[in-house]
Design an enzyme around this catalytic site. Structure first.
Site, PDB file in Angstrom:
ATOM      1  N   ASN A   1     -16.351 -15.773 -14.275  1.00 27.23           N
ATOM      2  CA  ASN A   1     -17.302 -16.098 -16.021  1.00 27.23           C
ATOM      3  C   ASN A   1     -16.011 -16.618 -16.259  1.00 27.23           C
ATOM      4  O   ASN A   1     -16.400 -18.310 -17.792  1.00 27.23           O
ATOM      5  CB  ASN A   1     -17.897 -14.926 -16.721  1.00 27.23           C
ATOM      6  CG  ASN A   1     -16.697 -13.766 -16.924  1.00 27.23           C
ATOM      7  OD1 ASN A   1     -15.980 -14.161 -16.042  1.00 27.23           O
ATOM      8  ND2 ASN A   1     -17.066 -13.171 -17.869  1.00 27.23           N
TER       9      ASN A   1
ATOM     10  N   GLY B   1     -13.870  -7.594 -12.116  1.00 32.48           N
ATOM     11  CA  GLY B   1     -15.071  -8.462 -11.453  1.00 32.48           C
ATOM     12  C   GLY B   1     -16.055  -7.378 -11.949  1.00 32.48           C
ATOM     13  O   GLY B   1     -16.191  -6.081 -12.888  1.00 32.48           O
TER      14      GLY B   1
ATOM     15  N   GLU C   1     -10.540  -3.744 -13.898  1.00 34.50           N
ATOM     16  CA  GLU C   1     -11.351  -4.834 -15.365  1.00 34.50           C
ATOM     17  C   GLU C   1     -12.676  -4.850 -14.476  1.00 34.50           C
ATOM     18  O   GLU C   1     -13.132  -5.665 -14.048  1.00 34.50           O
ATOM     19  CB  GLU C   1     -10.947  -5.735 -16.023  1.00 34.50           C
ATOM     20  CG  GLU C   1      -9.251  -5.315 -16.399  1.00 34.50           C
ATOM     21  CD  GLU C   1      -9.076  -4.352 -17.728  1.00 34.50           C
ATOM     22  OE1 GLU C   1      -9.814  -4.702 -18.083  1.00 34.50           O
ATOM     23  OE2 GLU C   1      -7.892  -3.790 -17.087  1.00 34.50           O
TER      24      GLU C   1
ATOM     25  N   GLU D   1      -4.374  -4.120 -19.257  1.00 33.62           N
ATOM     26  CA  GLU D   1      -3.646  -5.337 -18.946  1.00 33.62           C
ATOM     27  C   GLU D   1      -3.549  -5.473 -20.605  1.00 33.62           C
ATOM     28  O   GLU D   1      -4.000  -4.800 -21.503  1.00 33.62           O
ATOM     29  CB  GLU D   1      -4.531  -6.644 -18.686  1.00 33.62           C
ATOM     30  CG  GLU D   1      -5.452  -6.053 -17.130  1.00 33.62           C
ATOM     31  CD  GLU D   1      -6.082  -7.054 -16.906  1.00 33.62           C
ATOM     32  OE1 GLU D   1      -6.734  -8.128 -16.932  1.00 33.62           O
ATOM     33  OE2 GLU D   1      -6.021  -7.512 -15.481  1.00 33.62           O
TER      34      GLU D   1
ATOM     35  N   CYS E   1     -18.031 -10.511 -20.739  1.00 31.65           N
ATOM     36  CA  CYS E   1     -17.592  -8.637 -19.816  1.00 31.65           C
ATOM     37  C   CYS E   1     -17.901  -8.803 -21.884  1.00 31.65           C
ATOM     38  O   CYS E   1     -18.081  -6.871 -22.084  1.00 31.65           O
ATOM     39  CB  CYS E   1     -16.791  -7.671 -19.408  1.00 31.65           C
ATOM     40  SG  CYS E   1     -15.526  -9.256 -19.878  1.00 31.65           S
TER      41      CYS E   1
ATOM     42  N   THR F   1     -18.809  -3.649 -10.984  1.00 32.40           N
ATOM     43  CA  THR F   1     -18.400  -2.807 -11.079  1.00 32.40           C
ATOM     44  C   THR F   1     -18.597  -2.147  -9.908  1.00 32.40           C
ATOM     45  O   THR F   1     -17.773  -1.151  -8.937  1.00 32.40           O
ATOM     46  CB  THR F   1     -19.293  -1.425 -11.693  1.00 32.40           C
ATOM     47  OG1 THR F   1     -18.442  -1.852 -13.645  1.00 32.40           O
ATOM     48  CG2 THR F   1     -19.250   0.246 -11.486  1.00 32.40           C
ATOM     49  N   ALA F   2     -19.681  -2.798  -9.109  1.00 31.96           N
ATOM     50  CA  ALA F   2     -19.600  -1.994  -7.320  1.00 31.96           C
ATOM     51  C   ALA F   2     -18.681  -2.959  -6.440  1.00 31.96           C
ATOM     52  O   ALA F   2     -18.173  -1.996  -6.044  1.00 31.96           O
ATOM     53  CB  ALA F   2     -21.043  -2.599  -7.367  1.00 31.96           C
ATOM     54  N   THR F   3     -18.360  -4.171  -7.032  1.00 31.28           N
ATOM     55  CA  THR F   3     -17.174  -4.057  -6.294  1.00 31.28           C
ATOM     56  C   THR F   3     -15.592  -3.512  -6.959  1.00 31.28           C
ATOM     57  O   THR F   3     -14.866  -2.891  -5.603  1.00 31.28           O
ATOM     58  CB  THR F   3     -16.583  -6.097  -6.528  1.00 31.28           C
ATOM     59  OG1 THR F   3     -18.234  -6.741  -7.069  1.00 31.28           O
ATOM     60  CG2 THR F   3     -15.770  -6.701  -5.848  1.00 31.28           C
TER      61      THR F   3
HETATM   62  P1  NDP Z   1     -17.839  -9.744  -8.230  1.00 30.53           P
HETATM   63  O1  NDP Z   1     -17.125  -8.476  -8.262  1.00 30.53           O
HETATM   64  O2  NDP Z   1     -18.743 -10.197  -7.768  1.00 30.53           O
HETATM   65  O3  NDP Z   1     -16.329 -10.676  -7.925  1.00 30.53           O
HETATM   66  C1  NDP Z   1     -15.540 -10.472  -8.659  1.00 30.53           C
HETATM   67  C2  NDP Z   1     -14.426 -10.882  -7.785  1.00 30.53           C
HETATM   68  O4  NDP Z   1     -14.290 -10.664  -7.387  1.00 30.53           O
HETATM   69  C3  NDP Z   1     -14.837 -12.184  -7.146  1.00 30.53           C
HETATM   70  O5  NDP Z   1     -13.287 -13.382  -6.718  1.00 30.53           O
HETATM   71  C4  NDP Z   1     -15.763 -11.952  -5.813  1.00 30.53           C
HETATM   72  O6  NDP Z   1     -15.017 -13.069  -4.297  1.00 30.53           O
HETATM   73  C5  NDP Z   1     -14.453 -10.535  -5.107  1.00 30.53           C
HETATM   74  N1  NDP Z   1     -14.557 -10.360  -3.902  1.00 30.53           N
HETATM   75  C6  NDP Z   1     -16.452 -10.007  -4.133  1.00 30.53           C
HETATM   76  N2  NDP Z   1     -15.587  -8.826  -3.297  1.00 30.53           N
HETATM   77  C7  NDP Z   1     -14.898  -8.283  -2.591  1.00 30.53           C
HETATM   78  C8  NDP Z   1     -14.556  -7.609  -1.491  1.00 30.53           C
HETATM   79  N3  NDP Z   1     -14.786  -6.560  -0.873  1.00 30.53           N
HETATM   80  N4  NDP Z   1     -13.087  -6.981  -1.970  1.00 30.53           N
HETATM   81  C9  NDP Z   1     -12.258  -8.268  -2.993  1.00 30.53           C
HETATM   82  N5  NDP Z   1     -12.835  -9.162  -3.621  1.00 30.53           N
HETATM   83  C10 NDP Z   1     -13.925  -9.062  -3.608  1.00 30.53           C
HETATM   84  O7  NDP Z   1     -18.297  -9.958  -9.973  1.00 30.53           O
HETATM   85  P2  NDP Z   1     -18.376 -11.546 -10.880  1.00 30.53           P
HETATM   86  O8  NDP Z   1     -17.561 -12.953  -9.879  1.00 30.53           O
HETATM   87  O9  NDP Z   1     -19.717 -11.589 -10.133  1.00 30.53           O
HETATM   88  O10 NDP Z   1     -17.414 -11.279 -11.879  1.00 30.53           O
HETATM   89  C11 NDP Z   1     -18.628 -10.487 -12.805  1.00 30.53           C
HETATM   90  C12 NDP Z   1     -18.750  -9.277 -13.165  1.00 30.53           C
HETATM   91  O11 NDP Z   1     -16.971  -9.345 -13.475  1.00 30.53           O
HETATM   92  C13 NDP Z   1     -19.217  -8.665 -14.218  1.00 30.53           C
HETATM   93  O12 NDP Z   1     -19.839  -7.414 -13.806  1.00 30.53           O
HETATM   94  C14 NDP Z   1     -18.382  -8.550 -15.831  1.00 30.53           C
HETATM   95  O13 NDP Z   1     -18.717  -7.777 -16.498  1.00 30.53           O
HETATM   96  C15 NDP Z   1     -17.175  -8.570 -14.413  1.00 30.53           C
HETATM   97  N6  NDP Z   1     -15.969  -9.007 -15.896  1.00 30.53           N
HETATM   98  C16 NDP Z   1     -15.321  -7.718 -16.228  1.00 30.53           C
HETATM   99  C17 NDP Z   1     -14.035  -8.263 -17.149  1.00 30.53           C
HETATM  100  C18 NDP Z   1     -13.579  -7.032 -18.073  1.00 30.53           C
HETATM  101  O14 NDP Z   1     -11.930  -7.714 -18.506  1.00 30.53           O
HETATM  102  N7  NDP Z   1     -13.064  -6.087 -17.565  1.00 30.53           N
HETATM  103  C19 NDP Z   1     -13.883  -9.529 -17.384  1.00 30.53           C
HETATM  104  C20 NDP Z   1     -14.643 -10.724 -17.128  1.00 30.53           C
HETATM  105  C21 NDP Z   1     -16.094 -10.539 -16.011  1.00 30.53           C
HETATM  106  P3  NDP Z   1     -16.785 -13.690  -4.391  1.00 30.53           P
HETATM  107  O15 NDP Z   1     -16.821 -15.247  -5.516  1.00 30.53           O
HETATM  108  O16 NDP Z   1     -16.219 -14.526  -3.290  1.00 30.53           O
HETATM  109  O17 NDP Z   1     -17.524 -12.310  -4.712  1.00 30.53           O
END
Ligand code: NDP
Length: 480
Positions: free
Chosen positions: A151, A227, A249, A461, A283, A229-231
């Site tokens: 994002n 990223g 985060e 952070e 987020c 929450t599930a990840t």
């Molecule tokens: P994801 O959790 O899908 O992905 C985040 C990153 O993790 C990507 O680089 C992704 O790769 C990687 N990833 C996915 N699976 C794994 C794994 N098994 N092991 C290691 N890395 C993995 O999030 P999104 O990219 O869809 O981002 C959106 C989410 O991020 C939203 O829920 C948002 O709220 C959150 N977010 C939180 C923030 C905060 O500061 N709290 C700020 C911004 C966003 P790939 O893209 O290849 O799947």
């Protein structure tokens, strides 16, 4: 076709297995590049490069580290147009936003941590009566992993990398596979700034393979992840038994609470921004709007009028307020939530439809959408949509709105609009979130702790918190 390569040991390399992933332009739905589908072997190469650079980098003076980080910052600023264009093309965000926020903030991240490391001090405790003195060393961890989402691609990528390397670590980093371009361009900037080979290594690929190889690596001792929450939960399950340091985060479902005594016009303008900036894909967006009943009808009319005036368009057009969503699958997910909201008796006040932008008919455009809900427990009010969709509902009392605001699994941020001091103090203390904004939104000071509670993650952070995360404390006690 743009071909992105991995950045390992200061060089640009092809993925070992020579497998590739298509990179889409969200503004027109077309494939415009390819990125490495990196595997475990590529991550291993990146790890080895980081490990061999660690000894020298961790012994590099703070002045020298600081100088290089600030140089990276300056080069980013000098290349702002190129980076903003790349970010906009990769992500679908308006180029004006990338130019005003994303790239300047990425540059600030390097400058800030370049300065912060020169001010980072450790503690000393004299044990009076025991003839002993304690001092605490703050030592870099070694090789650390940084994984970021799509994002705010370069903004969040550098928010991790800058403190990690400032503190003397070497990094294996993975940007989101959906938005790899600016991370790729960063490699060249780092070389030009004189960052020694191997200090930063960037490996592109899928989360489930490349990301997984980073979090599973036995010698990558800390993971900083932003990223979903599930990840985040998955990463915690993998990393915790290996005793890695973790900063997570994660998602948010943030309340925006509006009292009748607020500065109305300021609130209205900011609420449009906090709802729909970056297509609502931040987020911190305030996706649940609660409005005191006495101004609810007026707010509803004024807000919908302003939202209807937002222009959905191609990200490169200067008058575009809302660009394209990041991917087809994400667009479909957001549309599903709009359908669910309707099924759950939500009233669509505006938006809800895909937008066809002339000349870019296959882009992923969606109208900004406002849904009036009567039950704060409906799914669209509880689950993270992460798109241009907000709910609104009225409230009567502080107690009522506080209960509704806290009744979600997330706890990232909350916004409060009021001029009542007692109410501000009470609600700020009782709202369950890591970040509270009063009469503003997303006003950031990089020294402050940033992060969430509950399902929004663990750790903080920003400022010295980030430098603490990326170092190990070692206490030395000397008896004299
Ligand atoms: P994801 O959790 O899908 O992905 C985040 C990153 O993790 C990507 O680089 C992704 O790769 C990687 N990833 C996915 N699976 C794994 C794994 N098994 N092991 C290691 N890395 C993995 O999030 P999104 O990219 O869809 O981002 C959106 C989410 O991020 C939203 O829920 C948002 O709220 C959150 N977010 C939180 C923030 C905060 O500061 N709290 C700020 C911004 C966003 P790939 O893209 O290849 O799947």
């Amino acid at each position: 076709m743009a071909t992105i390569k991995n950045y390992i040991n200061g060089e640009f390399s092809l993925p070992i297995a020579n497998e590739w992933i298509d990179n889409y332009n969200p503004a027109n739905g077309e494939i415009y590049g390819q990125i490495p589908n990196s595997k475990k072997e590529d991550v291993e190469e990146a790890y080895k490069s980081a490990k061999s650079a660690f000894r020298l980098w961790s012994q590099t003076t703070l002045e020298e580290r600081s100088r290089i980080l600030i140089k990276i910052s300056e080069l980013l600023e000098a290349n702002i147009d190129r980076f903003a264009e790349a970010e906009s093309k990769d992500n679908g965000k308006p180029i004006s936003l990338a130019k005003a926020i994303d790239i300047p903030r990425a540059a600030s991240n390097f400058r800030f941590f370049g300065n912060a490391i020169t001010q980072f001090a450790s503690e000393s405790h004299e044990s009076i009566g025991q003839q002993a003195i304690n001092y605490t060393l703050r030592q870099p961890i070694g090789v650390v992993g940084c994984i970021s989402p799509w994002n705010l691609p370069l903004y969040l990528f550098t928010w991790k990398i800058a403190p990690a390397i400032a503190a003397g670590n070497c990094v294996v980093a993975k940007p989101s596979e959906v938005t790899p371009m600016t991370a790729y361009l960063l490699g060249e900037i780092c070389n030009n700034a004189g960052l020694p080979k191997g200090v930063l290594n960037i490996v592109h690929g899928l989360g489930s393979t490349t990301g997984q190889a980073i979090i599973e690596h036995p010698d990558i001792k800390a993971i900083s992840f932003t990223g979903g929450t599930a990840t985040g939960a998955h990463i915690a399950r993998v990393a915790a038994p290996m005793f890695k340091k973790l900063s997570l985060e994660l998602g948010g479902k943030n309340p925006n609470i509006i009292f009748a005594d607020c500065d109305y016009e300021d609130m209205l303008t900011t609420t449009v921004r906090s709802s729909f900036a970056n297509q609502g894909q931040i987020c911190l967006c305030g996706s649940r709007i609660f409005v005191e009943v006495s101004i609810y009808e007026k707010f509803k009319t004024d807000f919908v009028k302003k939202v209807n005036a937002l222009k959905v368009g191609h990200p490169s057009h200067e008058d575009t307020n809302i660009g394209a969503l990041v991917s087809k699958s994400h667009l479909n997910k957001v549309k599903e939530y709009i359908a669910i909201a309707k099924e759950e008796n939500g009233t669509l006040l505006c938006g809800g439809n895909e937008v066809v932008v002339k000349g870019f008919e296959n882009g992923y455009y969606l109208e900004p959408t406002v849904i009036e809900v009567t039950n704060d427990e409906c799914r669209v009010n509880q689950e993270e949509v992460f798109g241009p969709v907000v709910t609104i509902m009225p409230f009567n009392t502080e107690e009522e709105v506080l209960a509704m605001a806290n009744k979600v699994k997330y706890g990232l941020s909350a916004t409060l609009w009021t001029n009542d001091l007692k109410r501000t103090m009470k609600l700020s203390s009782q709202l369950q979130a890591g970040i509270i904004w009063v009469n503003t939104w997303m006003l950031r000071d990089l020294r402050t702790p940033f992060g969430g509670i509950k399902a929004s993650g663990i750790g903080r952070e920003g400022g010295f918190e980030a430098l603490r995360f990326f170092t190990e404390a070692k206490n030395v006690c000397i008896k004299y």
